[in-house]
Design a protein around this motif. Structure first.
Motif, PDB file in Angstrom:
ATOM      1  N   TYR A   1       0.308 -34.004 -65.742  1.00 27.61           N
ATOM      2  CA  TYR A   1       0.543 -33.634 -67.135  1.00 27.61           C
ATOM      3  C   TYR A   1       1.959 -33.110 -67.387  1.00 27.61           C
ATOM      4  CZ  TYR A   1      -3.675 -34.743 -69.608  1.00 27.61           C
ATOM      5  OH  TYR A   1      -4.665 -35.439 -70.247  1.00 27.61           O
TER       6      TYR A   1
ATOM      7  N   GLU B   1       5.818 -28.477 -64.821  1.00 28.14           N
ATOM      8  CA  GLU B   1       5.598 -28.791 -66.248  1.00 28.14           C
ATOM      9  C   GLU B   1       6.647 -29.767 -66.749  1.00 28.14           C
ATOM     10  OE1 GLU B   1       5.889 -25.547 -65.104  1.00 28.14           O
ATOM     11  OE2 GLU B   1       4.842 -24.207 -66.494  1.00 28.14           O
TER      12      GLU B   1
ATOM     13  N   ARG C   1       2.530 -30.414 -76.022  1.00 27.69           N
ATOM     14  CA  ARG C   1       1.685 -30.699 -74.861  1.00 27.69           C
ATOM     15  C   ARG C   1       0.229 -30.640 -75.306  1.00 27.69           C
ATOM     16  NH1 ARG C   1       3.112 -27.776 -69.670  1.00 27.69           N
ATOM     17  NH2 ARG C   1       2.742 -29.836 -68.778  1.00 27.69           N
ATOM     18  N   ARG C   2      -0.512 -31.695 -75.021  1.00 25.02           N
ATOM     19  CA  ARG C   2      -1.880 -31.780 -75.561  1.00 25.02           C
ATOM     20  C   ARG C   2      -2.969 -31.709 -74.508  1.00 25.02           C
ATOM     21  NH1 ARG C   2      -1.474 -36.721 -79.803  1.00 25.02           N
ATOM     22  NH2 ARG C   2       0.129 -35.852 -81.168  1.00 25.02           N
ATOM     23  N   PHE C   3      -2.688 -32.161 -73.301  1.00 25.51           N
ATOM     24  CA  PHE C   3      -3.686 -32.156 -72.215  1.00 25.51           C
ATOM     25  C   PHE C   3      -4.981 -32.852 -72.636  1.00 25.51           C
ATOM     26  CE2 PHE C   3      -0.901 -28.478 -71.696  1.00 25.51           C
ATOM     27  CZ  PHE C   3      -0.381 -28.734 -70.434  1.00 25.51           C
ATOM     28  N   GLY C   4      -4.854 -33.898 -73.419  1.00 28.25           N
ATOM     29  CA  GLY C   4      -6.029 -34.677 -73.811  1.00 28.25           C
ATOM     30  C   GLY C   4      -6.745 -34.179 -75.037  1.00 28.25           C
TER      31      GLY C   4
ATOM     32  N   GLU D   1       5.837 -33.070 -68.493  1.00 27.16           N
ATOM     33  CA  GLU D   1       6.706 -33.752 -69.451  1.00 27.16           C
ATOM     34  C   GLU D   1       7.839 -34.389 -68.644  1.00 27.16           C
ATOM     35  OE1 GLU D   1       6.096 -34.065 -72.651  1.00 27.16           O
ATOM     36  OE2 GLU D   1       4.284 -32.845 -72.465  1.00 27.16           O
TER      37      GLU D   1
END
Ligand code: IPE
Ligand code: IPE
Ligand code: MG
Length: 257
Positions: free
Chosen positions: A216, A195, A246-249, A218
């Motif tokens: 994905y 992560e 964190r958005r993951f799209g 950071e």
């Protein structure tokens, strides 16, 4: 039954909160590109190898920081496929340092609940390195608190080529291949994706490291050179991570939009 006040994690959680870290949002897997040893040595008028030797203390500090903060997997990029192109003297010195460090640290790591293993083209390493890696991979007798993964003679493109060759060798058909299939054929098959990825030395690049697994993650870049990297720098990276959204799209959280 252990009362909540004596739970071993409680003291750790308190220490993390005091350090400004939320103990419940610590990344499970942190990957580190340990860079800047050569520059650290040059600044002191020493050979590059001097920097590599001093980097061992930073590895110790990072392992301690990972244990203290509750990180479960720590991957350290120690030697890339491309690093074989360096002068033979430097490569030999790095391999010697690796064997020496494994011999010296294995017991201590085991006693702390650290299990060590390697990813990468281990077969290309000198026999003494391979033997040491084989010897230490049994891990601690008791509970494992941290998996320490050394990326040695590793590169993401090498890893992907190996995975594709194996998939083809096993006769997988195009329709059999999903992202989850590729996960299973990479060297990191049993590890969660990192992560958080930390790179030291002020370089802002990935250098062929875990290209698939970092999809994905950071990214935390610090100008600190690896031999100067200590616990507090690791905690800085965790704090930085905890401030990211964190958005993951997906769309941003309602509260921040
Ligand atoms: C990282 O430090 C260690 C390895 C790549 C083995 P470097 O040796 O790359 O040091 P710099 O980046 O030249 O300062
Ligand atoms: C990346 O550092 C590899 C490791 C830290 C093991 P390098 O120093 O080899 O990367 P570049 O050459 O700066 O991209
Ligand atoms: Mg470098």
């Amino acid at each position: 039954m252990t009362s909540p006040s004596t739970h071993p994690n409680e003291a750790r959680d308190r220490a993390m909160r005091a350090a400004g870290i939320d103990p419940h949002r610590v990344p499970e897997h942190v990957a580190v590109i340990m860079d800047g040893n050569g520059r650290w040595a040059k600044r002191r008028g020493e050979e590059r190898v001097f920097g590599h030797a001093h980097g061992v203390e930073s590895v110790r500090a990072t392992v301690e920081a990972a244990l203290e903060s509750g990180v479960r997997y720590l991957t350290l990029y120690a030697f890339s496929t491309e690093n074989w192109n360096r002068p033979k003297d430097e490569v030999d010195a790095l391999m010697d340092l690796l064997v020496k460090t494994l011999v010296q640290e294995a017991m201590e790591l085991g006693s702390k609940g650290v299990r060590l293993r390697a990813i990468g083209d281990v077969a290309s390493l000198p026999a003494a390195c391979q033997a040491e890696l084989e010897r230490v991979k049994e891990g601690p007798e008791g509970e494992v608190h941290l998996d320490l993964v050394l990326a040695l003679s590793y590169s993401a493109k090498w890893e992907m080529v190996e995975a594709i060759r194996t998939m083809m060798g096993e006769g997988l058909k195009p329709e059999d291949i999903l992202p989850s299939t590729i996960d299973k054929y990479l060297q990191t098959a049993d590890l969660p994706d990192p992560e958080l990825m930390i790179r030291t030395s002020g370089e802002h690049r990935i250098s062929n490291f875990m290209l698939w697994q970092l999809a994905y993650a950071e990214l935390h870049f610090t100008s600190v050179l690896w031999p100067d990297f200590r616990k507090e720098h690791f905690f800085d990276a965790i704090r930085d991570f905890q401030h990211r959204e964190r958005r993951f799209g997906a769309l941003p959280n309602a509260k921040s939009s």
